[in-house]
Write a protein that holds these residues in place. Structure first.
Motif, PDB file in Angstrom:
ATOM      1  N   LEU A 164      -5.251  -9.408   1.807  1.00 36.58           N
ATOM      2  CA  LEU A 164      -4.530  -9.022   3.022  1.00 36.58           C
ATOM      3  C   LEU A 164      -4.702 -10.071   4.118  1.00 36.58           C
ATOM      4  O   LEU A 164      -3.734 -10.433   4.807  1.00 36.58           O
ATOM      5  CB  LEU A 164      -5.011  -7.654   3.527  1.00 36.58           C
ATOM      6  CG  LEU A 164      -4.564  -6.426   2.720  1.00 36.58           C
ATOM      7  CD1 LEU A 164      -5.286  -5.174   3.218  1.00 36.58           C
ATOM      8  CD2 LEU A 164      -3.069  -6.237   2.812  1.00 36.58           C
ATOM      9  N   ALA A 201      -2.659 -13.061   3.221  1.00 41.47           N
ATOM     10  CA  ALA A 201      -1.230 -12.818   3.480  1.00 41.47           C
ATOM     11  C   ALA A 201      -0.911 -13.030   4.958  1.00 41.47           C
ATOM     12  O   ALA A 201       0.149 -13.584   5.302  1.00 41.47           O
ATOM     13  CB  ALA A 201      -0.860 -11.397   3.060  1.00 41.47           C
ATOM     14  N   LEU A 226       1.324  -9.690  -1.239  1.00 41.22           N
ATOM     15  CA  LEU A 226       1.264  -8.297  -0.794  1.00 41.22           C
ATOM     16  C   LEU A 226       1.733  -7.341  -1.884  1.00 41.22           C
ATOM     17  O   LEU A 226       1.191  -6.230  -2.017  1.00 41.22           O
ATOM     18  CB  LEU A 226       2.113  -8.118   0.472  1.00 41.22           C
ATOM     19  CG  LEU A 226       1.541  -8.799   1.725  1.00 41.22           C
ATOM     20  CD1 LEU A 226       2.573  -8.811   2.849  1.00 41.22           C
ATOM     21  CD2 LEU A 226       0.267  -8.100   2.193  1.00 41.22           C
ATOM     22  N   VAL A 270      -1.166  -6.840  -4.070  1.00 38.16           N
ATOM     23  CA  VAL A 270      -2.116  -5.922  -3.429  1.00 38.16           C
ATOM     24  C   VAL A 270      -1.675  -4.478  -3.630  1.00 38.16           C
ATOM     25  O   VAL A 270      -2.484  -3.606  -3.998  1.00 38.16           O
ATOM     26  CB  VAL A 270      -2.242  -6.242  -1.925  1.00 38.16           C
ATOM     27  CG1 VAL A 270      -2.997  -5.143  -1.194  1.00 38.16           C
ATOM     28  CG2 VAL A 270      -2.923  -7.582  -1.715  1.00 38.16           C
ATOM     29  N   SER A 290      -4.851   0.703   3.327  1.00 33.92           N
ATOM     30  CA  SER A 290      -4.575  -0.698   3.001  1.00 33.92           C
ATOM     31  C   SER A 290      -3.137  -0.875   2.511  1.00 33.92           C
ATOM     32  O   SER A 290      -2.498  -1.897   2.804  1.00 33.92           O
ATOM     33  CB  SER A 290      -5.553  -1.201   1.944  1.00 33.92           C
ATOM     34  OG  SER A 290      -6.824  -1.381   2.509  1.00 33.92           O
ATOM     35  N   TRP A 291      -2.639   0.119   1.805  1.00 32.60           N
ATOM     36  CA  TRP A 291      -1.244   0.083   1.363  1.00 32.60           C
ATOM     37  C   TRP A 291      -0.324   0.068   2.592  1.00 32.60           C
ATOM     38  O   TRP A 291       0.630  -0.702   2.675  1.00 32.60           O
ATOM     39  CB  TRP A 291      -0.964   1.286   0.477  1.00 32.60           C
ATOM     40  CG  TRP A 291       0.293   1.219  -0.332  1.00 32.60           C
ATOM     41  CD1 TRP A 291       1.413   0.483  -0.059  1.00 32.60           C
ATOM     42  CD2 TRP A 291       0.543   1.898  -1.557  1.00 32.60           C
ATOM     43  NE1 TRP A 291       2.360   0.672  -1.026  1.00 32.60           N
ATOM     44  CE2 TRP A 291       1.848   1.547  -1.976  1.00 32.60           C
ATOM     45  CE3 TRP A 291      -0.190   2.796  -2.337  1.00 32.60           C
ATOM     46  CZ2 TRP A 291       2.442   2.053  -3.139  1.00 32.60           C
ATOM     47  CZ3 TRP A 291       0.397   3.298  -3.494  1.00 32.60           C
ATOM     48  CH2 TRP A 291       1.683   2.935  -3.890  1.00 32.60           C
ATOM     49  N   ALA A 346      -0.406  -3.337   4.182  1.00 36.24           N
ATOM     50  CA  ALA A 346       0.411  -4.302   3.451  1.00 36.24           C
ATOM     51  C   ALA A 346       1.892  -4.125   3.800  1.00 36.24           C
ATOM     52  O   ALA A 346       2.611  -5.104   4.026  1.00 36.24           O
ATOM     53  CB  ALA A 346       0.192  -4.133   1.944  1.00 36.24           C
TER      54      ALA A 346
END
Length: 202
Positions: free
Chosen positions: A20, A23, A39, A42, A65-66, A69
């Protein structure tokens, strides 16, 4: 802090956080296509981890975290959905509530909903938090603007009503005053009429 703090499988999770951050660096360098591919990787990892987990904390942090992203991919509606899914797994989580609030406020301009979360959820947990207080001021901004606009409209309507009333009073006042030229004309007509009458008398 690590969103996965205290969760097992820390090596894989650390890698997700590193990806992350990587990115973000790519986006800053305008390497958007590389950032998007990273991403997507991820998200694929997070999807598998969520499917395999039964731990509310782990599911919540993975959903967070999703959402992060998707935020980097400029998909705030989908990001919000995953933050909310995380909150279902871990209700009243302050970090998730704050990310939901920021998404509503900064990316979606849903000010009323953001203000509601701040007032009902976040500020009761941390009343002196400057970030929360600043966000509440921003969230209240459009509503306060509408209130000021209504106040101005009410004042204008009141002024117009007063002007109309004053105009009516002036009209009634002048209507009751005879025009001097009309009075003279009326007097001349009266004199002519009297003169004619006197001539007709024997």
């Amino acid at each position: 802090y690590s969103v996965f703090e205290g969760i097992e499988g820390i090596e894989e999770i650390d890698e997700i956080e590193e990806q992350l951050c990587r990115a973000i660096d790519l986006l800053v360098d305008n390497k958007n296509s590389q950032a998007e591919r990273l991403l997507e990787q991820v998200i694929s990892t997070l999807r598998k981890r969520i499917s395999a987990s039964t731990l509310p904390e782990e599911i919540a942090r993975c959903q967070e975290s999703w959402g992060d992203a998707l935020t980097l991919m400029q998909e705030p509606e989908q990001a919000l959905l995953h933050y909310e899914k995380g909150l279902l797994a871990l209700p009243e989580d302050q970090t998730l509530l704050w990310k939901i609030c920021k998404t509503l406020l900064n990316d979606m301009e849903r000010y009323d909903e953001a203000a509601s979360i701040l007032q009902e959820k976040l500020l009761p947990l941390d009343p002196e938090n400057d970030d929360y207080l600043d966000a509440l001021d921003i969230a209240r901004g459009p509503q306060r603007y509408k209130e000021i606009e209504k106040e101005l409209e009410a004042e204008e309507a009141e002024e117009e009503a007063e002007e109309s009333e004053d105009a009516l009073d002036h009209s009634e006042f002048f209507h009751g005053i005879r025009d001097p030229s009309q009075e003279e004309e009326f007097d001349d007509e009266s004199d002519d009429e009297n003169s004619s009458t006197s001539l007709l008398k024997p």
